[in-house]
Motif scaffolding. Structure first.
Motif, short mmCIF file in Angstrom:
data_model
loop_
_atom_site.label_atom_id
_atom_site.label_comp_id
_atom_site.label_asym_id
_atom_site.label_seq_id
_atom_site.Cartn_x
_atom_site.Cartn_y
_atom_site.Cartn_z
N TRP A 56 -10.37 -8.55 5.07
CA TRP A 56 -9.22 -7.71 4.76
C TRP A 56 -8.37 -8.31 3.65
O TRP A 56 -7.86 -7.59 2.79
N VAL B 142 -4.79 0.38 4.43
CA VAL B 142 -5.72 0.26 5.56
C VAL B 142 -6.07 -1.21 5.82
O VAL B 142 -6.16 -1.64 6.98
N SER B 143 -6.24 -1.98 4.76
CA SER B 143 -6.53 -3.42 4.94
C SER B 143 -5.39 -4.13 5.64
O SER B 143 -5.62 -4.99 6.50
N ILE C 228 -4.48 3.31 -0.73
CA ILE C 228 -4.99 3.59 0.62
C ILE C 228 -5.82 2.42 1.13
O ILE C 228 -5.69 2.02 2.30
N ILE C 229 -6.63 1.82 0.27
CA ILE C 229 -7.44 0.68 0.70
C ILE C 229 -6.55 -0.51 1.05
O ILE C 229 -6.78 -1.18 2.06
N SER D 83 -5.16 -2.17 -8.83
CA SER D 83 -4.13 -1.14 -8.88
C SER D 83 -3.24 -1.27 -10.11
O SER D 83 -2.58 -0.32 -10.50
N LEU E 54 -10.16 -7.65 0.34
CA LEU E 54 -9.96 -6.26 -0.08
C LEU E 54 -8.54 -6.06 -0.62
O LEU E 54 -8.34 -5.36 -1.63
N PHE F 224 -8.07 -4.94 -4.58
CA PHE F 224 -7.51 -3.64 -4.90
C PHE F 224 -6.05 -3.71 -5.34
O PHE F 224 -5.57 -2.80 -6.00
N ILE G 93 -6.38 5.76 -4.41
CA ILE G 93 -7.49 5.12 -3.69
C ILE G 93 -7.19 3.64 -3.46
O ILE G 93 -7.39 3.12 -2.35
N SER G 94 -6.69 2.96 -4.48
CA SER G 94 -6.34 1.54 -4.33
C SER G 94 -5.26 1.35 -3.27
O SER G 94 -5.35 0.45 -2.43
N GLY H 52 0.81 -1.21 0.00
CA GLY H 52 0.00 0.00 0.00
C GLY H 52 0.84 1.26 0.00
O GLY H 52 0.52 2.24 -0.68
#
Length: 147
Positions: free
Chosen positions: A96, A81-82, A77-78, A107, A99, A103, A74-75, A20
């Motif tokens: 998680w 966070v996951s 960050i997801i 990405s 996700l 993503f 956005i990808s 990420g």
């Protein structure tokens, strides 16, 4: 009497956090290029041998880069966070990990985190999905582990 929690391998969450971070870094670079550098280029940089009007090309290319950068951001960050949520709440690892996988693959249509970010995110998601909690013995210890 204290309840012992099964040991969780944090490798998957570390892979996702690194992935990420790479995705966010690549997206920020693309956003900077698309916002500040490409729109200010001379249209002579995009000149073709045909008689095409190229005055709007730098703005168009900048807008496309902004869209790609935003999608990658956005990808990233997801996925980031996951990875953090997987580390703090491993009981919901399926959510998680799913996700992370989705993503990380998506990405690749954005920035992909210099490609290695997407690869690490996919590896982290798969590792989290296939992880099985070790079986605790009656004494509350994990077989084969000395503590």
């Amino acid at each position: 009497m204290t309840q012992q929690k099964a040991a969780y391998s944090n490798t998957a969450s570390v892979l996702a956090i690194v992935a990420g971070s790479l995705m966010v870094a690549a997206a920020v670079i693309i956003l900077i290029l698309g916002t500040f550098i490409v729109p200010r280029l001379s249209d002579a940089s995009f000149h073709t041998s045909q008689s095409l009007h190229t005055a709007n090309v730098p703005g168009f290319v900048g807008s496309v880069l902004q869209g790609i950068g935003l999608f990658g951001l956005i990808s990233g960050i997801i996925v980031l966070v996951s990875g953090a949520m997987l580390r703090t709440n491993p009981s919901q690892r399926t959510l998680w990990a799913t996700l992370m996988l989705v993503f990380s693959v998506l990405s690749l249509f954005g920035t992909g985190g210099f490609i290695i970010g997407a690869v690490l995110g996919i590896a982290g998601g798969v590792k989290a999905l296939i992880w099985k909690a070790p079986i605790l013995q009656a004494s509350g210890t994990i077989p084969g582990r000395t503590t």
